[in-house]
Design a protein around this motif. Structure first.
Motif, PDB file in Angstrom:
ATOM      1  N   LYS A  55       0.827  -1.204   0.000  1.00  0.00           N
ATOM      2  CA  LYS A  55       0.000   0.000   0.000  1.00  0.00           C
ATOM      3  C   LYS A  55       0.865   1.259   0.000  1.00  0.00           C
ATOM      4  O   LYS A  55       0.587   2.221  -0.712  1.00  0.00           O
ATOM      5  N   GLY A  56       1.962   1.218   0.784  1.00  0.00           N
ATOM      6  CA  GLY A  56       2.866   2.376   0.824  1.00  0.00           C
ATOM      7  C   GLY A  56       3.535   2.609  -0.521  1.00  0.00           C
ATOM      8  O   GLY A  56       3.688   3.738  -0.976  1.00  0.00           O
ATOM      9  N   ILE A  57       3.936   1.504  -1.180  1.00  0.00           N
ATOM     10  CA  ILE A  57       4.571   1.631  -2.494  1.00  0.00           C
ATOM     11  C   ILE A  57       3.584   2.211  -3.504  1.00  0.00           C
ATOM     12  O   ILE A  57       3.910   3.068  -4.320  1.00  0.00           O
ATOM     13  N   SER A  58       2.341   1.756  -3.427  1.00  0.00           N
ATOM     14  CA  SER A  58       1.310   2.245  -4.338  1.00  0.00           C
ATOM     15  C   SER A  58       1.048   3.729  -4.154  1.00  0.00           C
ATOM     16  O   SER A  58       0.912   4.477  -5.112  1.00  0.00           O
ATOM     17  N   GLU A  59       0.993   4.130  -2.883  1.00  0.00           N
ATOM     18  CA  GLU A  59       0.767   5.546  -2.598  1.00  0.00           C
ATOM     19  C   GLU A  59       1.922   6.401  -3.095  1.00  0.00           C
ATOM     20  O   GLU A  59       1.708   7.515  -3.617  1.00  0.00           O
ATOM     21  N   ASN A  60       3.150   5.905  -2.966  1.00  0.00           N
ATOM     22  CA  ASN A  60       4.316   6.648  -3.456  1.00  0.00           C
ATOM     23  C   ASN A  60       4.257   6.819  -4.974  1.00  0.00           C
ATOM     24  O   ASN A  60       4.602   7.864  -5.509  1.00  0.00           O
ATOM     25  N   ARG A  61       3.818   5.726  -5.635  1.00  0.00           N
ATOM     26  CA  ARG A  61       3.707   5.814  -7.083  1.00  0.00           C
ATOM     27  C   ARG A  61       2.654   6.842  -7.499  1.00  0.00           C
ATOM     28  O   ARG A  61       2.848   7.609  -8.438  1.00  0.00           O
ATOM     29  N   VAL A  62       1.531   6.857  -6.777  1.00  0.00           N
ATOM     30  CA  VAL A  62       0.477   7.826  -7.067  1.00  0.00           C
ATOM     31  C   VAL A  62       0.993   9.250  -6.882  1.00  0.00           C
ATOM     32  O   VAL A  62       0.754  10.128  -7.724  1.00  0.00           O
ATOM     33  N   CYS A  63       1.714   9.452  -5.778  1.00  0.00           N
ATOM     34  CA  CYS A  63       2.268  10.794  -5.511  1.00  0.00           C
ATOM     35  C   CYS A  63       3.254  11.198  -6.594  1.00  0.00           C
ATOM     36  O   CYS A  63       3.272  12.345  -7.054  1.00  0.00           O
ATOM     37  N   ARG A  64       4.100  10.226  -7.004  1.00  0.00           N
ATOM     38  CA  ARG A  64       5.101  10.524  -8.026  1.00  0.00           C
ATOM     39  C   ARG A  64       4.419  10.888  -9.345  1.00  0.00           C
ATOM     40  O   ARG A  64       4.779  11.855 -10.006  1.00  0.00           O
ATOM     41  N   TRP A  65       3.427  10.088  -9.735  1.00  0.00           N
ATOM     42  CA  TRP A  65       2.717  10.381 -10.970  1.00  0.00           C
ATOM     43  C   TRP A  65       1.912  11.679 -10.870  1.00  0.00           C
ATOM     44  O   TRP A  65       1.792  12.411 -11.855  1.00  0.00           O
ATOM     45  N   TRP A  66       1.398  11.938  -9.690  1.00  0.00           N
ATOM     46  CA  TRP A  66       0.690  13.201  -9.477  1.00  0.00           C
ATOM     47  C   TRP A  66       1.631  14.389  -9.670  1.00  0.00           C
ATOM     48  O   TRP A  66       1.289  15.377 -10.327  1.00  0.00           O
ATOM     49  N   ASN A  67       2.824  14.283  -9.083  1.00  0.00           N
ATOM     50  CA  ASN A  67       3.817  15.350  -9.231  1.00  0.00           C
ATOM     51  C   ASN A  67       4.229  15.525 -10.685  1.00  0.00           C
ATOM     52  O   ASN A  67       4.363  16.649 -11.178  1.00  0.00           O
ATOM     53  N   ILE A  68       4.425  14.390 -11.359  1.00  0.00           N
ATOM     54  CA  ILE A  68       4.820  14.456 -12.774  1.00  0.00           C
ATOM     55  C   ILE A  68       3.711  15.105 -13.603  1.00  0.00           C
ATOM     56  O   ILE A  68       3.961  15.962 -14.455  1.00  0.00           O
ATOM     57  N   ALA A  69       2.471  14.691 -13.322  1.00  0.00           N
ATOM     58  CA  ALA A  69       1.339  15.250 -14.062  1.00  0.00           C
ATOM     59  C   ALA A  69       1.193  16.743 -13.796  1.00  0.00           C
ATOM     60  O   ALA A  69       0.928  17.536 -14.719  1.00  0.00           O
ATOM     61  N   THR A  70       1.373  17.123 -12.515  1.00  0.00           N
ATOM     62  CA  THR A  70       1.261  18.542 -12.158  1.00  0.00           C
ATOM     63  C   THR A  70       2.322  19.360 -12.861  1.00  0.00           C
ATOM     64  O   THR A  70       2.035  20.430 -13.434  1.00  0.00           O
ATOM     65  N   ILE A  71       3.561  18.864 -12.818  1.00  0.00           N
ATOM     66  CA  ILE A  71       4.649  19.566 -13.499  1.00  0.00           C
ATOM     67  C   ILE A  71       4.377  19.641 -14.997  1.00  0.00           C
ATOM     68  O   ILE A  71       4.607  20.674 -15.643  1.00  0.00           O
TER      69      ILE A  71
END
Length: 369
Positions: free
Chosen positions: A6-22
């Motif tokens: 679950k922690g790994i999944s959340e990190n991936r979501v955050c990373r993709w969120w940051n990438i999408a935002t940028i």
């Protein structure tokens, strides 16, 4: 184990969120920069686009681009004393195609830079009309710009990297590129006319009451005599330095251009303030310094209108003690085309003597009656 996944999944979501935002931010900035550069409301890259209307209203943001990219062979460049000139009148009187690039409150460096831009961008300038306001010769740093104005230096220099300050400028994007420029599919004129650009005159403005309101009369005394005060020893050197650092090199380097330069006629109320401060002699000495520095050049047509006494003494010709209305601008153009009030080596000493007598002996009391 599930918590770890679950922690790994959340990190991936955050990373993709940051990438999408940028990515979205980059796309938005790219769009803003591309749109501003394409519309180019300050003409930094190109002249007005066909079928788009470009309002002209921001002298220090748009004049440089006008000088670079517009089509012309004559230029009006000067202080607010040139704002009410109409290029249609200039074109008719002098047989040219003029643009107007006035700078309210300009120092001479700003005017010289504008002229230099015209030459640097390959324009065949056969005529320049400009003012010679006395205050410009009082500037200690001959290469300075008026500090009361904000200058978008990124539009003036040749550094492409700082163009980001133009392309990603929120105010330019929203106010100039989007709100300012709009479609004119019918093919009507692509910019504000140069007759209208910077034009502020209306027939009903100004007059005696308005001019008098600028004064503070509580300590006014009519008994204060006009006197010949001694001039600062370095004054002529200072005035010469301003001219030599800015205007004279352009005159020397471009004999193909006729420079129509004029000392603008401030009103008799402005002379009254000068008289009260005891500095009429200084004021006329400024004119003498200008005249003697510029008359030797064959491509200079030098004019002064302080002996146009009917204009100077009529308060209805002025918005305030210095700024004359459009009817005076039109007369000035007519006189310059006819060679009236032109100063020469033969007549300038008589001119100085005449205006000295007039302004030293004028009955200033009647201005307040």
């Amino acid at each position: 184990m599930k918590e770890k996944k679950k922690g790994i999944s959340e990190n991936r979501v955050c990373r993709w969120w940051n990438i999408a935002t940028i990515g979205i931010i980059v796309l938005v900035l790219t769009f803003v920069g591309a749109y501003t550069g394409y519309i180019d409301p300050c003409f930094h890259y190109h002249a007005p686009l066909t079928n788009l209307f470009y309002p002209l209203y921001s002298q220090r943001y748009q004049n440089n681009g006008i000088a670079k990219h517009f089509d012309y062979d004559a230029m009006i460049v000067g202080t607010s004393m040139t704002e009410n000139f109409k290029t249609s009148e200039v074109d008719a009187l002098f047989g040219c195609h003029a643009v107007k690039t006035s700078f309210s409150g300009a120092y001479m460096r700003e005017l010289a830079d504008q002229m230099q831009t015209a030459y640097d961008t390959g324009h065949n300038v056969k005529m320049i009309i400009s003012t010679l306001d006395g205050y410009m010769l009082e500037v200690k740093d001959a290469e300075s710009y008026n500090p009361i104005y904000t200058y978008p230096t990124y539009l003036y220099d040749k550094n492409v990297f700082n163009d980001v300050a133009y392309l990603l400028n929120k105010n330019i994007f929203l106010n100039m590129a989007i709100d300012g420029v709009y479609d004119r599919a019918d093919g009507t004129p692509q910019t504000t006319s140069f007759d209208d650009y910077s034009f502020w005159s209306t027939p009903d403005m100004g007059g005696k009451d308005v001019l008098l309101s600028e004064y503070e009369w509580q300590n006014y005394t009519y008994a204060k005599a006009w006197n010949e005060e001694s001039l600062p020893e370095n004054w002529y050197k200072q005035a010469e330095n301003v001219l030599q650092s800015n205007l004279i090199p352009l005159i020397e380097q471009h004999p193909e251009t006729e420079f129509y330069l004029f000392i603008p006629p401030y009103s008799i109320y402005d002379w009254d303030s000068t008289r009260e401060s005891g500095s009429i002699a200084m004021r006329i000495a400024k004119q003498q310094a200008i005249i003697e520095a510029l008359l030797p050049y064959e491509n200079v047509r030098l004019f002064s209108f302080y002996d146009a006494y009917d204009i100077v003494t009529n308060a209805n010709n002025y918005r305030d003690t210095a700024h004359y209305k459009a009817n005076v601008n039109s007369v000035i153009l007519q006189w310059m085309a006819e060679g009236k009030h032109q100063l020469t080596q033969k007549n300038y000493e008589d001119y100085l003597a005449n205006i000295t007598r007039f302004y030293a002996s004028y009955d200033y009391k009647k201005l307040h009656g």
